[in-house]
Design an enzyme around this catalytic site. Sequence first.
Site, mmCIF file in Angstrom:
data_model
loop_
_atom_site.group_PDB
_atom_site.id
_atom_site.type_symbol
_atom_site.label_atom_id
_atom_site.label_comp_id
_atom_site.label_asym_id
_atom_site.label_seq_id
_atom_site.Cartn_x
_atom_site.Cartn_y
_atom_site.Cartn_z
ATOM 1 N N GLY A 1 59.266 -51.814 88.763
ATOM 2 C CA GLY A 1 59.801 -52.915 87.971
ATOM 3 C C GLY A 1 58.975 -54.175 87.883
ATOM 4 O O GLY A 1 59.251 -55.034 87.049
ATOM 5 N N ARG B 1 55.794 -50.282 71.618
ATOM 6 C CA ARG B 1 56.484 -51.363 72.328
ATOM 7 C C ARG B 1 56.888 -52.536 71.434
ATOM 8 O O ARG B 1 58.004 -53.042 71.559
ATOM 9 C CB ARG B 1 55.663 -51.848 73.521
ATOM 10 C CG ARG B 1 55.443 -50.747 74.586
ATOM 11 C CD ARG B 1 54.787 -51.283 75.847
ATOM 12 N NE ARG B 1 55.648 -52.186 76.545
ATOM 13 C CZ ARG B 1 55.549 -53.496 76.524
ATOM 14 N NH1 ARG B 1 54.550 -54.080 75.902
ATOM 15 N NH2 ARG B 1 56.417 -54.251 77.163
ATOM 16 N N CYS C 1 55.142 -46.690 57.068
ATOM 17 C CA CYS C 1 56.046 -47.203 56.036
ATOM 18 C C CYS C 1 57.375 -47.634 56.614
ATOM 19 O O CYS C 1 58.422 -47.016 56.358
ATOM 20 C CB CYS C 1 56.205 -46.167 54.936
ATOM 21 S SG CYS C 1 54.640 -45.928 54.101
ATOM 22 N N TYR D 1 53.174 -47.481 79.067
ATOM 23 C CA TYR D 1 54.147 -47.309 77.987
ATOM 24 C C TYR D 1 53.474 -47.449 76.619
ATOM 25 O O TYR D 1 54.051 -47.977 75.683
ATOM 26 C CB TYR D 1 55.334 -48.281 78.175
ATOM 27 C CG TYR D 1 55.954 -48.153 79.541
ATOM 28 C CD1 TYR D 1 56.704 -47.031 79.855
ATOM 29 C CD2 TYR D 1 55.732 -49.104 80.547
ATOM 30 C CE1 TYR D 1 57.241 -46.876 81.122
ATOM 31 C CE2 TYR D 1 56.257 -48.954 81.816
ATOM 32 C CZ TYR D 1 57.011 -47.837 82.101
ATOM 33 O OH TYR D 1 57.536 -47.673 83.359
HETATM 34 C C1 LIG Z 1 60.504 -46.468 84.866
HETATM 35 C C2 LIG Z 1 60.799 -46.316 86.307
HETATM 36 C C3 LIG Z 1 59.918 -46.849 87.262
HETATM 37 C C4 LIG Z 1 58.696 -47.649 86.898
HETATM 38 O O1 LIG Z 1 58.998 -48.880 86.336
HETATM 39 P P1 LIG Z 1 57.814 -49.948 86.111
HETATM 40 O O2 LIG Z 1 58.518 -51.088 85.496
HETATM 41 O O3 LIG Z 1 56.835 -49.328 85.198
HETATM 42 O O4 LIG Z 1 57.249 -50.263 87.447
HETATM 43 C C5 LIG Z 1 60.206 -46.624 88.602
HETATM 44 N N1 LIG Z 1 61.292 -45.919 88.990
HETATM 45 C C6 LIG Z 1 62.166 -45.396 88.097
HETATM 46 C C7 LIG Z 1 63.323 -44.629 88.588
HETATM 47 C C8 LIG Z 1 61.943 -45.574 86.734
HETATM 48 O O5 LIG Z 1 62.809 -45.071 85.851
#
Ligand SMILES: *Cc1c(COP(=O)(O)O)cnc(C)c1O
Length: 418
Positions: A240, A314, A343, A372
């Site tokens: 995250g 994104r 388009c 991503y």
């Molecule tokens: C997407 C995800 C991550 C990675 O998230 P980042 O924001 O890219 O670090 C880690 N654990 C789970 C369960 C996820 O779904």
Amino acid sequence: MDHFSHKDGVLHVEDVSVEAIAEAVGTPVYIYSRATLERHAQVFRDAVAPAGRTHVAYAVKANPNLAVLKVLAGQGYGADVVSGGEMARALAAGMAPGDIVFSGVGKTRDELTAGLDAGIGQFNLELEEEGRVLGALATARGQRAPATLRVNPDVDAGTHAKISTGRAENKFGVAIDQAPAMFDRLAKEPGLNLRGVAVHIGSQLADLAPLERAFERVGQLVAQLRAAGHAISHVDLGGGLGVPYRPGETLPEPAAFGAMVAHVTAGWDVTLMFEPGRVIAGNAGVLLTRVVWVKPSSGHPYVIVDAAMNDLARPALYDAYHDFVAVRPTGERLIANIAGPVCESGDTFAMGREIDAMASGDLAVFRTAGAYGATMASTYNSRAKVPEVLVDGARFAVVSERVTPQAILAAERIPEWL
Ligand SMILES: *Cc1c(COP(=O)(O)O)cnc(C)c1O
């Protein structure tokens, strides 16, 4: 820190001119820097090391390219996978099965079975029934599946709604207040080694406070589970951490995250697991594109590039910002809209943005596209599937080929009755 910079007026990735890559591979193309990936992997690992026993499982979905996984395997990283396909990639890249964590809210019975057959290190359970099914599958194979229960701590990650996962209304994890009773029931499954809990509240977090709140709640749960007699040896803190996308933007550094983790988890006496994705790969890649036209409009001119929303989704999905930089900047600036050829009006990367002056035929990059990016690419509008290149010092290699519209067409069939 990354390895994308202008040398003698031309953008380089490490020691390779991106003009050389455009010449050899064409555009659009994703370009990754091995040195940047390795540096990010080291920085994150060092940042969480003071928290004690740790295991880092790179979130494959951020950038699942086989060569990228191989680089991270070389850094001692395991993998966090969310499908059988991602698991197969992690294994193909040489990651040890025991270093793989299987996450995801919709693991099928086939995927759970494949995970057991491969002997993966941990299943993060998303609901009680999944635990019972996994336990039965494991028992039938004479195995005990290592597992954690993913909890939903009901905190607002303060990020974009589409990448927020830790609110009560989100589909992920089990409500933290229901976790103790569910843990009691699942711990009795003979086929499960239910050894801990997992949490992941969202992506591109710009603030450590929501993470800290979530981890504190997990700490209380661990104490409660231990008081009920459960042996808790593993806590998976998810991923995250955000990365800066805009020039001048500052986000919490991995070191600050690591210090917060060490503080909140002091005394937990568990193996802490982490699942970073974006913070490892985001700033390690760019999307190289060529300007097709500069089209006048009633407002700002449209810089129409040969990359589109099918290559980099994104901006269309999350209104995301990607810095746009000329490969050979002249110093002149221009206020423009940036759009691709697809388009849909949603195929727009920026509106009214001040950028390097551009003319048709010029090369430019969207920065911070390593996470991503290519993994979400599609072939919408019957466009080619975008290729990927990895740079290592003065050399580079195509690590995913461009899949041409002809190749995609060749996989389609007209039934004989038509
Ligand atoms: C997407 C995800 C991550 C990675 O998230 P980042 O924001 O890219 O670090 C880690 N654990 C789970 C369960 C996820 O779904």
